[in-house]
Design a protein around this motif. Sequence first.
Motif, PDB file in Angstrom:
ATOM      1  N   GLY A  43       0.831  -1.194   0.000  1.00  0.00           N
ATOM      2  CA  GLY A  43       0.000   0.000   0.000  1.00  0.00           C
ATOM      3  C   GLY A  43       0.867   1.246   0.000  1.00  0.00           C
ATOM      4  O   GLY A  43       2.045   1.204  -0.313  1.00  0.00           O
TER       5      GLY A  43
ATOM      6  N   LYS B 184      -1.755   6.229  -7.231  1.00  0.00           N
ATOM      7  CA  LYS B 184      -3.069   5.893  -7.758  1.00  0.00           C
ATOM      8  C   LYS B 184      -3.481   6.875  -8.851  1.00  0.00           C
ATOM      9  O   LYS B 184      -3.398   8.096  -8.665  1.00  0.00           O
TER      10      LYS B 184
ATOM     11  N   ASP C 157     -13.127   2.046  -5.004  1.00  0.00           N
ATOM     12  CA  ASP C 157     -12.401   0.775  -5.049  1.00  0.00           C
ATOM     13  C   ASP C 157     -11.273   0.717  -4.026  1.00  0.00           C
ATOM     14  O   ASP C 157     -10.427  -0.171  -4.091  1.00  0.00           O
ATOM     15  N   GLN C 158     -11.279   1.647  -3.086  1.00  0.00           N
ATOM     16  CA  GLN C 158     -10.162   1.784  -2.168  1.00  0.00           C
ATOM     17  C   GLN C 158     -10.545   1.480  -0.724  1.00  0.00           C
ATOM     18  O   GLN C 158     -11.713   1.512  -0.344  1.00  0.00           O
TER      19      GLN C 158
ATOM     20  N   ILE D  61      -9.458   3.295   2.648  1.00  0.00           N
ATOM     21  CA  ILE D  61      -8.803   4.525   3.083  1.00  0.00           C
ATOM     22  C   ILE D  61      -8.696   4.526   4.604  1.00  0.00           C
ATOM     23  O   ILE D  61      -9.701   4.325   5.298  1.00  0.00           O
TER      24      ILE D  61
ATOM     25  N   ILE E 135      -3.618   4.364   1.825  1.00  0.00           N
ATOM     26  CA  ILE E 135      -4.490   3.982   0.713  1.00  0.00           C
ATOM     27  C   ILE E 135      -4.042   2.638   0.166  1.00  0.00           C
ATOM     28  O   ILE E 135      -2.857   2.418  -0.069  1.00  0.00           O
ATOM     29  N   GLU E 136      -5.005   1.737  -0.022  1.00  0.00           N
ATOM     30  CA  GLU E 136      -4.668   0.464  -0.643  1.00  0.00           C
ATOM     31  C   GLU E 136      -5.840  -0.018  -1.479  1.00  0.00           C
ATOM     32  O   GLU E 136      -6.982   0.401  -1.274  1.00  0.00           O
ATOM     33  N   ASP E 137      -5.562  -0.905  -2.423  1.00  0.00           N
ATOM     34  CA  ASP E 137      -6.630  -1.516  -3.212  1.00  0.00           C
ATOM     35  C   ASP E 137      -7.449  -2.418  -2.308  1.00  0.00           C
ATOM     36  O   ASP E 137      -6.907  -3.217  -1.545  1.00  0.00           O
TER      37      ASP E 137
END
Length: 324
Positions: free
Chosen positions: A39, A117, A145-146, A148, A159-161
């Motif tokens: 991330g 991103k 799609d995150q 947070i 922030i990560e998928d």
Amino acid sequence: MSAFFTSMTPAFLASALAMAFPMPFGQPVAPGSVVDPDGEIVDIDQDRAKRMTVPVSIEGKGPFSFVIDTGAERTVISRHIADRLALEGEDQAQLMSIAGTSMVDMVYVPRLTMGRKNYDGLISPVLAAQHIGADGILGLDGLQDQRILFDFVLNQIFIEDAEQQSSRPRSDEIVVTAKRRSGQLIFTDATISGIKVNVIIDTGAQISIGNKALQKKLRKRAKELGDDNLLIAVTGETLGVEFGRLREFRIGRARFASLLVAFADVPPFERFGLDNKPTLLMGMDLLRKFDQVAIDFPKRKIHFLIPNDTRPHFEAPKNSRIPS
């Protein structure tokens, strides 16, 4: 004609807003961090309303300071930035905010970048920077799609998928599952003075706002209990907004003995079909009472980290970081 919502706090609810200065771009997570090394951590700034701003670039130009706003359906660009970058115009659209509705200009944003991103092909409303309090607003069209994570202690955002696997919640977290309406996450695992309330997480709002249905319920409960201190009006009514101090606000096992909120029947409550149901728009004033708040949009999960210095206000708390 399209219509959408942004949660900009109007002048009669906010202190004077100022544009936040751009900050350096975020850095990858250091080895050994409690968050996933795949991330990214982005340093954040604050505007005068204590909302969070992050540095973004548009088509490689910037950085610009954008407010992270989980209450806004669309990413918003300031007029100054749109003109400076000569962004292509689109058809006007109707914008609904806490202050009301209006027609606004729209522009096409080919690529917006926050850290690593990229968000491509955004159609964004254009507003005056002094009304935004920043260069722009990063809304739900860039967050859906995150996962947070807002860290109010370190002043960072992670922030990560959302597709990445997260570890199981620990006992030191409060985790609620939300339902989705028009892209917004709304949860019901909360009460005020024993009254069940809907809660909308809104990181773009300076203060928390309750609707008139909640105010009416609290007044009725106070009358039933003979407790004049259950809801205390502190400022009187001004421009349709009345401030009040509430007692016993709970989210899961977290308990706040007292909470100052504004009461107003603002358009968002009706848009989400909640104008007749007790509802609280949870702003930054309340979110900052936690050390961290993580919002997992695809999984509709919201994590709250209990802070050390408010131990008496929580039931059986333990301290650690929210895992990811």
